[in-house]
Write a protein that holds these residues in place. Structure first.
Motif, PDB file in Angstrom:
ATOM      1  N   ALA A 278       0.830  -1.211   0.000  1.00 53.83           N
ATOM      2  CA  ALA A 278       0.000   0.000   0.000  1.00 53.83           C
ATOM      3  C   ALA A 278       0.859   1.253   0.000  1.00 53.83           C
ATOM      4  CB  ALA A 278      -0.929  -0.008   1.212  1.00 53.83           C
ATOM      5  N   MET A 279       1.941   1.236   0.784  1.00 53.98           N
ATOM      6  CA  MET A 279       2.846   2.386   0.813  1.00 53.98           C
ATOM      7  C   MET A 279       3.533   2.573  -0.534  1.00 53.98           C
ATOM      8  SD  MET A 279       4.439   1.743   4.636  1.00 53.98           S
ATOM      9  CE  MET A 279       5.737   2.971   4.514  1.00 53.98           C
ATOM     10  N   ARG A 280       3.869   1.471  -1.190  1.00 57.10           N
ATOM     11  CA  ARG A 280       4.504   1.573  -2.508  1.00 57.10           C
ATOM     12  C   ARG A 280       3.568   2.239  -3.508  1.00 57.10           C
ATOM     13  NH1 ARG A 280       8.076  -0.558  -6.238  1.00 57.10           N
ATOM     14  NH2 ARG A 280       7.153  -0.863  -8.292  1.00 57.10           N
ATOM     15  N   TYR A 281       2.320   1.789  -3.568  1.00 57.95           N
ATOM     16  CA  TYR A 281       1.376   2.342  -4.530  1.00 57.95           C
ATOM     17  C   TYR A 281       1.061   3.809  -4.229  1.00 57.95           C
ATOM     18  CZ  TYR A 281       0.420  -2.336  -6.424  1.00 57.95           C
ATOM     19  OH  TYR A 281       0.521  -3.567  -7.023  1.00 57.95           O
ATOM     20  N   GLY A 282       0.821   4.123  -2.959  1.00 57.10           N
ATOM     21  CA  GLY A 282       0.511   5.505  -2.602  1.00 57.10           C
ATOM     22  C   GLY A 282       1.693   6.427  -2.814  1.00 57.10           C
ATOM     23  N   ASN A 283       2.866   5.958  -2.431  1.00 52.96           N
ATOM     24  CA  ASN A 283       4.069   6.773  -2.558  1.00 52.96           C
ATOM     25  C   ASN A 283       4.381   7.084  -4.015  1.00 52.96           C
ATOM     26  OD1 ASN A 283       6.349   8.112  -1.462  1.00 52.96           O
ATOM     27  ND2 ASN A 283       7.626   6.356  -1.928  1.00 52.96           N
ATOM     28  N   PHE A 284       4.144   6.114  -4.904  1.00 52.10           N
ATOM     29  CA  PHE A 284       4.466   6.363  -6.303  1.00 52.10           C
ATOM     30  C   PHE A 284       3.610   7.493  -6.879  1.00 52.10           C
ATOM     31  CE2 PHE A 284       3.737   5.922 -10.814  1.00 52.10           C
ATOM     32  CZ  PHE A 284       5.039   5.950 -11.288  1.00 52.10           C
ATOM     33  N   ILE A 285       2.324   7.509  -6.533  1.00 54.57           N
ATOM     34  CA  ILE A 285       1.448   8.564  -7.056  1.00 54.57           C
ATOM     35  C   ILE A 285       1.958   9.934  -6.633  1.00 54.57           C
ATOM     36  CG2 ILE A 285      -0.877   9.536  -6.965  1.00 54.57           C
ATOM     37  CD1 ILE A 285      -1.953   6.716  -6.702  1.00 54.57           C
ATOM     38  N   VAL A 286       2.363  10.048  -5.374  1.00 60.34           N
ATOM     39  CA  VAL A 286       2.867  11.332  -4.875  1.00 60.34           C
ATOM     40  C   VAL A 286       4.211  11.667  -5.517  1.00 60.34           C
ATOM     41  CG1 VAL A 286       3.770  12.480  -2.825  1.00 60.34           C
ATOM     42  CG2 VAL A 286       1.613  11.248  -2.703  1.00 60.34           C
ATOM     43  N   LEU A 287       5.063  10.659  -5.680  1.00 62.40           N
ATOM     44  CA  LEU A 287       6.396  10.911  -6.236  1.00 62.40           C
ATOM     45  C   LEU A 287       6.366  11.284  -7.707  1.00 62.40           C
ATOM     46  CD1 LEU A 287       8.658   8.178  -4.587  1.00 62.40           C
ATOM     47  CD2 LEU A 287       8.550  10.615  -4.087  1.00 62.40           C
ATOM     48  N   THR A 288       5.276  10.979  -8.406  1.00 59.95           N
ATOM     49  CA  THR A 288       5.223  11.324  -9.829  1.00 59.95           C
ATOM     50  C   THR A 288       5.286  12.838 -10.033  1.00 59.95           C
ATOM     51  OG1 THR A 288       4.059   9.290 -10.418  1.00 59.95           O
ATOM     52  CG2 THR A 288       3.876  11.136 -11.949  1.00 59.95           C
ATOM     53  N   PRO A 289       4.338  13.633  -9.492  1.00 62.80           N
ATOM     54  CA  PRO A 289       4.491  15.086  -9.629  1.00 62.80           C
ATOM     55  C   PRO A 289       5.640  15.628  -8.793  1.00 62.80           C
ATOM     56  CG  PRO A 289       2.613  14.593  -8.220  1.00 62.80           C
ATOM     57  CD  PRO A 289       3.089  13.279  -8.793  1.00 62.80           C
ATOM     58  N   LEU A 290       5.902  15.002  -7.647  1.00 62.29           N
ATOM     59  CA  LEU A 290       6.985  15.486  -6.799  1.00 62.29           C
ATOM     60  C   LEU A 290       8.326  15.366  -7.506  1.00 62.29           C
ATOM     61  CD1 LEU A 290       7.782  16.541  -3.997  1.00 62.29           C
ATOM     62  CD2 LEU A 290       7.975  14.176  -3.241  1.00 62.29           C
ATOM     63  N   GLY A 291       8.534  14.261  -8.228  1.00 56.65           N
ATOM     64  CA  GLY A 291       9.784  14.078  -8.949  1.00 56.65           C
ATOM     65  C   GLY A 291       9.958  15.097 -10.056  1.00 56.65           C
ATOM     66  N   ILE A 292       8.876  15.360 -10.784  1.00 56.40           N
ATOM     67  CA  ILE A 292       8.947  16.345 -11.870  1.00 56.40           C
ATOM     68  C   ILE A 292       9.270  17.722 -11.325  1.00 56.40           C
ATOM     69  CG2 ILE A 292       7.613  17.501 -13.675  1.00 56.40           C
ATOM     70  CD1 ILE A 292       5.960  14.883 -13.887  1.00 56.40           C
ATOM     71  N   ILE A 293       8.531  18.130 -10.303  1.00 50.70           N
ATOM     72  CA  ILE A 293       8.686  19.483  -9.780  1.00 50.70           C
ATOM     73  C   ILE A 293      10.003  19.627  -9.026  1.00 50.70           C
ATOM     74  CG2 ILE A 293       7.699  21.173  -8.181  1.00 50.70           C
ATOM     75  CD1 ILE A 293       4.931  19.967  -8.942  1.00 50.70           C
ATOM     76  N   SER A 294      10.414  18.589  -8.290  1.00 49.15           N
ATOM     77  CA  SER A 294      11.690  18.686  -7.571  1.00 49.15           C
ATOM     78  C   SER A 294      12.841  18.839  -8.545  1.00 49.15           C
ATOM     79  CB  SER A 294      11.893  17.453  -6.690  1.00 49.15           C
ATOM     80  OG  SER A 294      12.076  16.287  -7.468  1.00 49.15           O
ATOM     81  N   ASN A 295      12.798  18.132  -9.661  1.00 48.06           N
ATOM     82  CA  ASN A 295      13.859  18.283 -10.663  1.00 48.06           C
ATOM     83  C   ASN A 295      13.838  19.666 -11.301  1.00 48.06           C
ATOM     84  OD1 ASN A 295      14.694  15.698 -10.163  1.00 48.06           O
ATOM     85  ND2 ASN A 295      13.704  14.795 -11.943  1.00 48.06           N
ATOM     86  N   MET A 296      12.644  20.198 -11.519  1.00 47.07           N
ATOM     87  CA  MET A 296      12.530  21.550 -12.065  1.00 47.07           C
ATOM     88  C   MET A 296      13.159  22.581 -11.131  1.00 47.07           C
ATOM     89  SD  MET A 296       8.602  21.629 -13.467  1.00 47.07           S
ATOM     90  CE  MET A 296       8.670  23.408 -13.709  1.00 47.07           C
ATOM     91  N   ILE A 297      13.010  22.360  -9.829  1.00 49.88           N
ATOM     92  CA  ILE A 297      13.488  23.342  -8.858  1.00 49.88           C
ATOM     93  C   ILE A 297      14.935  23.075  -8.456  1.00 49.88           C
ATOM     94  CG2 ILE A 297      13.158  24.242  -6.517  1.00 49.88           C
ATOM     95  CD1 ILE A 297      10.153  23.748  -6.881  1.00 49.88           C
ATOM     96  N   LEU A 298      15.245  21.832  -8.076  1.00 47.87           N
ATOM     97  CA  LEU A 298      16.555  21.527  -7.523  1.00 47.87           C
ATOM     98  C   LEU A 298      17.662  21.513  -8.563  1.00 47.87           C
ATOM     99  CD1 LEU A 298      15.717  18.702  -4.954  1.00 47.87           C
ATOM    100  CD2 LEU A 298      16.083  21.119  -4.514  1.00 47.87           C
ATOM    101  N   VAL A 299      17.393  20.928  -9.738  1.00 43.84           N
ATOM    102  CA  VAL A 299      18.459  20.794 -10.743  1.00 43.84           C
ATOM    103  C   VAL A 299      19.002  22.154 -11.181  1.00 43.84           C
ATOM    104  CG1 VAL A 299      18.992  20.031 -13.089  1.00 43.84           C
ATOM    105  CG2 VAL A 299      17.737  18.524 -11.537  1.00 43.84           C
ATOM    106  N   PRO A 300      18.168  23.128 -11.580  1.00 42.79           N
ATOM    107  CA  PRO A 300      18.741  24.412 -11.976  1.00 42.79           C
ATOM    108  C   PRO A 300      19.252  25.248 -10.813  1.00 42.79           C
ATOM    109  CG  PRO A 300      16.348  24.479 -12.153  1.00 42.79           C
ATOM    110  CD  PRO A 300      16.721  23.063 -11.859  1.00 42.79           C
TER     111      PRO A 300
END
Length: 533
Positions: A278-300
């Protein structure tokens, strides 16, 4: 054109490249999770995989992830050096790291059973046997993780952002093909006693194949950019190697300490049926936008932080820290409202098909809501950690991480019985909140004062706006179900589209009233992208 405008445009351009590439990668990741859910549901294979993947996944995130310590260390050092120095430095660091991680790989293969016993003492025997076999298959990811992380940092230092951000899709693609082919051969649902072990092997093998493909793609690009080849180099005294290791070693320990919290969470989760899945499935949904936005902010922002570490540049550094935190709030808080208000239809649309039934949705929904609460604190903590890395200080995050381990274990112990699986997630949220408070206090002293009161007012205002947006979204969703129902996928998709638009619309309309420059920056960029499209 001023240097400031050039820098802003550069940040925005990099963020756009990273966002598009990461979005494509995350879409493939979403398909992967849907295939896994349809094939195995919330059952022993996924529960076992959640534990078998803990150590390889931990190393991939810790060492091989964008914004991980390997990436951050190489970017912070290579950004300050001439390109001609890059190849020998990268090859030397790669040799040193590879030798160490090869030993880790062998240890994982030999002692896989012991590691699973330590991670999941409450796991049932069937899932435990599958997990041991999966861990042995995925053990070489330990070596690949370090190589991938070095590739991320090296390519970003060479101003290449597309391939590093999109390369994780190779892993998703390999898993989808492997599970899909197996399901096609056996005729559908793999969550049956006859296919559990075989399904677990294919899931683990696909994960390993994807990591290998990701590294090969990076190695080719790294060679073409003149940033190092696959070559052993043992010149440990080479200029720059010490600088990289001074940041990399404590940063790895710090991030590693943070991931010990994941071990602690899963230890307690092993005593709750299907909690890890359950944690894997729930965490993935959150990490999908979180991963995109974190890369947009942290990488540059990472190379920018690195260039602003001298005292005369601290005013600009403080401005960039503010931008990072407020952009995090502007992107994370409306998503928090959505994941809390629309958790049920989101889980139904993404996962509920094949072996994943309505009862499985009921298990995952509260977990998703709990993860949604912590989104801002997770990314906000990462922003502040990168500031310390840029300042050449990996020790402070490490020390804070030690405190967090104790707190996380205590909160897990207190929360897992009364609150179940969501309680384990809330323990992690509490740890991230404490981390942010400590980091801001230290930076306030080190940078001779931060406008913390002003930042707090802005963040609290945005939090209040997100509550309003969440309530409005929930009301619209409830009304939709009363009028139209949600008995088929198309109605559910339309429901989500309308209600998510309401959430973002309400949030941005109210946020504009605050007249924050970060709101204008975000809206301007969104409008520019829309007009170009």
């Amino acid at each position: 054109m001023s240097d400031k405008k050039k820098a802003t445009r550069s940040l925005v351009g990099i963020a756009g490249i990273v966002a598009v590439a990461t979005l494509i990668s995350k879409i493939f990741g979403l398909v992967r999770e849907q295939v896994i859910a349809a094939a195995f549901g919330v059952g022993p294979v996924v529960n076992a995989y959640a534990y078998a993947y803990v150590i390889p996944g931990f190393l991939l995130i810790l060492l091989g992830g964008i914004n991980g310590p390997f990436h951050s260390a190489l970017v912070s050092v290579l950004a300050k050096r001439d390109k001609s120095e890059a190849a020998p430095l990268v090859e030397t660091v790669t040799t040193l790291v590879s030798l160490f991680l090869l030993i880790i790989t062998v240890i994982l293969i030999i002692f896989a059973g012991i590691f699973i016993d330590l991670l999941a003492p409450g796991l049932d025997q069937q899932a435990k046997l599958i997990a041991v076999q999966q861990l042995q298959i995925m053990a070489p990811l330990a070596l690949l993780a370090g190589l991938i992380g070095i590739g991320f940092g090296t390519l970003n230092a060479a101003d290449q952002y597309w391939l590093p951000s999109i390369s994780p899709l190779f892993s998703s693609l390999a898993v989808v093909i492997g599970v899909g082919v197996l399901a096609w051969q056996v005729g559908g649902n793999l969550n049956t006693p006859n296919y559990l072990q075989l399904g677990g092997m294919v899931l683990a093998g696909g994960t390993l194949a994807g990591g290998l493909l990701q590294w090969i793609a990076q190695l080719i690009a790294q060679n073409q950019a003149g940033m190092g080849k696959l070559r052993f180099r043992f010149n440990w005294r080479l200029p720059g190697v010490t600088d990289v290791m001074k940041v990399m070693a404590p940063a790895t320990l710090s991030s590693g300490m943070l991931h010990i919290n994941v071990y602690t969470d899963l230890f307690f989760a092993s005593f709750i049926p299907n909690a890890a899945a359950a944690m894997r499935y729930g965490n993935f949904i959150v990490l999908t936008p979180l991963g995109i936005i974190s890369n947009m902010i942290l990488v540059p922002f990472m190379p920018v932080f690195s260039r602003l570490t001298t005292p005369e540049n601290w005013p600009e550094l403080k401005l960039r820290i503010r931008q990072g935190l407020l952009l995090t709030a502007l992107t994370m808080l409306p998503l928090t409202a959505i994941f809390i208000a629309l958790a049920t239809p989101i889980i139904q649309v993404i996962y509920q098909r094949g072996a994943f039934k309505a009862a499985d949705s009921e298990i995952v929904v509260p977990v998703l809501m709990a993860y949604g609460v912590g989104m801002f604190f997770y990314l906000g903590r990462d922003i502040l950690v990168r500031v310390f890395y840029a300042l050449g200080d990996g020790e402070t995050p490490f020390r804070v991480s030690i405190i967090n381990i104790v707190l996380n274990g205590l909160l897990d112990f207190l929360f897992y019985k009364p609150f179940g699986t969501p309680g384990i997630v809330f323990a992690t949220v509490g740890v991230n909140i404490l981390s942010m408070i400590i980091f801001l206090g230290i930076l306030n002293r080190r940078l001779h004062g931060l406008p913390l009161k002003e930042w707090s007012i802005h963040l609290l205002s945005l939090t209040g706006i997100s509550v309003i947006a969440g309530l409005g979204t929930w009301a619209v969703s409830w009304g939709w179900e009363q009028i139209f129902g949600n008995q088929n996928l198309w109605l559910q998709l339309l429901q989500l589209t309308v209600t998510m638009a309401v959430a973002f619309g309400l949030f941005m309309i109210l946020a504009i009233q605050l007249k924050l420059p970060e709101v204008d920056l975000l809206l301007t960029r969104v409008i520019q992208k829309f007009n170009k499209s």
